[in-house]
Design a protein around this motif. Structure first.
Motif, PDB file in Angstrom:
ATOM      1  N   ARG A  58      20.272  44.977  75.795  1.00 43.96           N
ATOM      2  CA  ARG A  58      19.736  44.664  77.124  1.00 43.96           C
ATOM      3  C   ARG A  58      18.351  44.069  76.934  1.00 43.96           C
ATOM      4  O   ARG A  58      17.516  44.642  76.228  1.00 43.96           O
ATOM      5  CB  ARG A  58      19.670  45.915  77.986  1.00 43.96           C
ATOM      6  N   PRO A  59      18.052  42.921  77.523  1.00 42.21           N
ATOM      7  CA  PRO A  59      16.760  42.245  77.287  1.00 42.21           C
ATOM      8  C   PRO A  59      15.543  43.136  77.499  1.00 42.21           C
ATOM      9  O   PRO A  59      14.586  43.067  76.731  1.00 42.21           O
ATOM     10  CB  PRO A  59      16.795  41.090  78.301  1.00 42.21           C
ATOM     11  N   VAL A  60      15.568  43.998  78.508  1.00 39.89           N
ATOM     12  CA  VAL A  60      14.414  44.840  78.774  1.00 39.89           C
ATOM     13  C   VAL A  60      14.208  45.851  77.649  1.00 39.89           C
ATOM     14  O   VAL A  60      13.068  46.105  77.222  1.00 39.89           O
ATOM     15  CB  VAL A  60      14.548  45.554  80.143  1.00 39.89           C
ATOM     16  N   GLU A  61      15.302  46.409  77.130  1.00 35.22           N
ATOM     17  CA  GLU A  61      15.183  47.370  76.035  1.00 35.22           C
ATOM     18  C   GLU A  61      14.831  46.677  74.718  1.00 35.22           C
ATOM     19  O   GLU A  61      14.171  47.262  73.854  1.00 35.22           O
ATOM     20  CB  GLU A  61      16.472  48.176  75.882  1.00 35.22           C
ATOM     21  N   LEU A  62      15.272  45.436  74.577  1.00 34.98           N
ATOM     22  CA  LEU A  62      14.895  44.667  73.383  1.00 34.98           C
ATOM     23  C   LEU A  62      13.387  44.465  73.333  1.00 34.98           C
ATOM     24  O   LEU A  62      12.749  44.695  72.294  1.00 34.98           O
ATOM     25  CB  LEU A  62      15.599  43.306  73.396  1.00 34.98           C
ATOM     26  N   MET A  63      12.785  44.073  74.452  1.00 37.32           N
ATOM     27  CA  MET A  63      11.335  43.845  74.479  1.00 37.32           C
ATOM     28  C   MET A  63      10.585  45.164  74.315  1.00 37.32           C
ATOM     29  O   MET A  63       9.548  45.204  73.631  1.00 37.32           O
ATOM     30  CB  MET A  63      10.932  43.173  75.788  1.00 37.32           C
ATOM     31  N   ASN A  64      11.089  46.230  74.907  1.00 40.87           N
ATOM     32  CA  ASN A  64      10.449  47.539  74.720  1.00 40.87           C
ATOM     33  C   ASN A  64      10.429  47.919  73.240  1.00 40.87           C
ATOM     34  O   ASN A  64       9.428  48.426  72.726  1.00 40.87           O
ATOM     35  CB  ASN A  64      11.190  48.613  75.515  1.00 40.87           C
ATOM     36  N   MET A  65      11.547  47.672  72.551  1.00 44.38           N
ATOM     37  CA  MET A  65      11.640  48.042  71.146  1.00 44.38           C
ATOM     38  C   MET A  65      10.724  47.169  70.276  1.00 44.38           C
ATOM     39  O   MET A  65      10.086  47.661  69.345  1.00 44.38           O
ATOM     40  CB  MET A  65      13.081  47.916  70.666  1.00 44.38           C
TER      41      MET A  65
END
Length: 277
Positions: free
Chosen positions: A163-170
């Protein structure tokens, strides 16, 4: 004991970890080194530094995309779900892991991270042999190990990094976990604040998409210093093998990997606690 009381206790433990882990005592050597690093990079124009940071962001995104499409990601996903079924046979997706108690997820994370620490240890030992190719490949190889560690931790605690939002968080977590200790506390608070304001079911990322900041330059100089030390130790042979250099490389990479795993695991633990309270 009520569930809310248990959550409060765990949250208090993580807050205590934050105070201990992010505490920073600036010795004369550390202060001198930081000032020297700042002076070196202050000579670069803002445009040049911005170009370097953008290039590092691009490389990080490409590296992460390659990891996402590799067979190992799907295998890790299946492994996490398979292990989780020992606690709850009905689990079939990463989102289902949100239903498991935090203690069970901690156990799964510890099992997966043991392999990642060994990989860092072995990779550091190879780097310690001091060959040009091994030294040049040390940083990208170590980055792959750290990114994969954070990927696995995200999966264990129920966050699918596709998920793009979780990718950026990581990726921002990767930045927090890899920069020098003197910068980490501030960046940790910023990331947690940003994540707390995100909607749980939101798919796309709407915040600042810049990942790397100026603090990464000091970490890069540490990497150069490590390579120089290993090159010098290559000359110290024991029965024709640079054992001292291998021990130093393995030890440094293991310690760095442990730091990334420690920061990553506490981050996802705290997210779970905040969301459940």
């Amino acid at each position: 004991m009520k569930k809310t009381d248990q959550l409060q206790i765990r949250l208090h433990e993580i807050n205590e970890w934050e105070e201990a882990f992010f505490s920073y005592e600036a010795t004369d050597f550390k202060t001198t080194y930081s000032r020297w690093t700042e002076q070196v990079f202050d000579q670069l124009s803002e445009k040049t530094k911005e170009r370097w940071l953008t290039a590092m962001d691009t490389c990080l995104l490409h590296l992460q995309a390659w990891l996402h499409h590799s067979r190992s990601y799907e295998e890790a996903k299946r492994r996490v779900i398979s292990h989780a079924r020992t606690f709850d046979p009905t689990i079939s997706t990463i989102d289902d892991l949100q239903s498991l108690p935090l203690e069970q997820l901690d156990y799964l994370a510890d099992q997966l991270m043991a392999k990642q620490r060994l990989l860092a240890l072995g990779q550091g030992g190879l780097t310690g042999m001091g060959g040009a190719f091994l030294l040049l490949s040390d940083l990208p190889a170590l980055a792959v190990i750290q990114l994969r560690s954070l990927q696995h931790l995200a999966l264990v605690y129920g966050y699918d990094v596709r998920r793009p939002v979780e990718l950026m968080n990581m990726l921002k977590l990767f930045y927090v976990a890899t920069i020098p200790k003197s910068y980490q506390a501030n960046e940790w608070d910023k990331l947690l604040s940003e994540v707390e304001n995100q909607e749980r079911d939101h798919v796309f990322y709407s915040g600042d998409d810049a990942i790397m900041q100026d603090a990464i330059f000091e970490q890069l100089t540490k990497q150069l210093v490590k390579s120089f030390v290993i090159t010098m130790l290559k000359k110290k042979l024991i029965q024709g093998v640079p054992l001292v250099g291998m021990a130093v490389g393995a030890g440094l990479n293991y310690r760095f990997s442990q730091q990334v795993i420690d920061v990553g695991q506490h981050f996802y633990q705290k997210r779970r606690l905040i969301e459940e309270m």
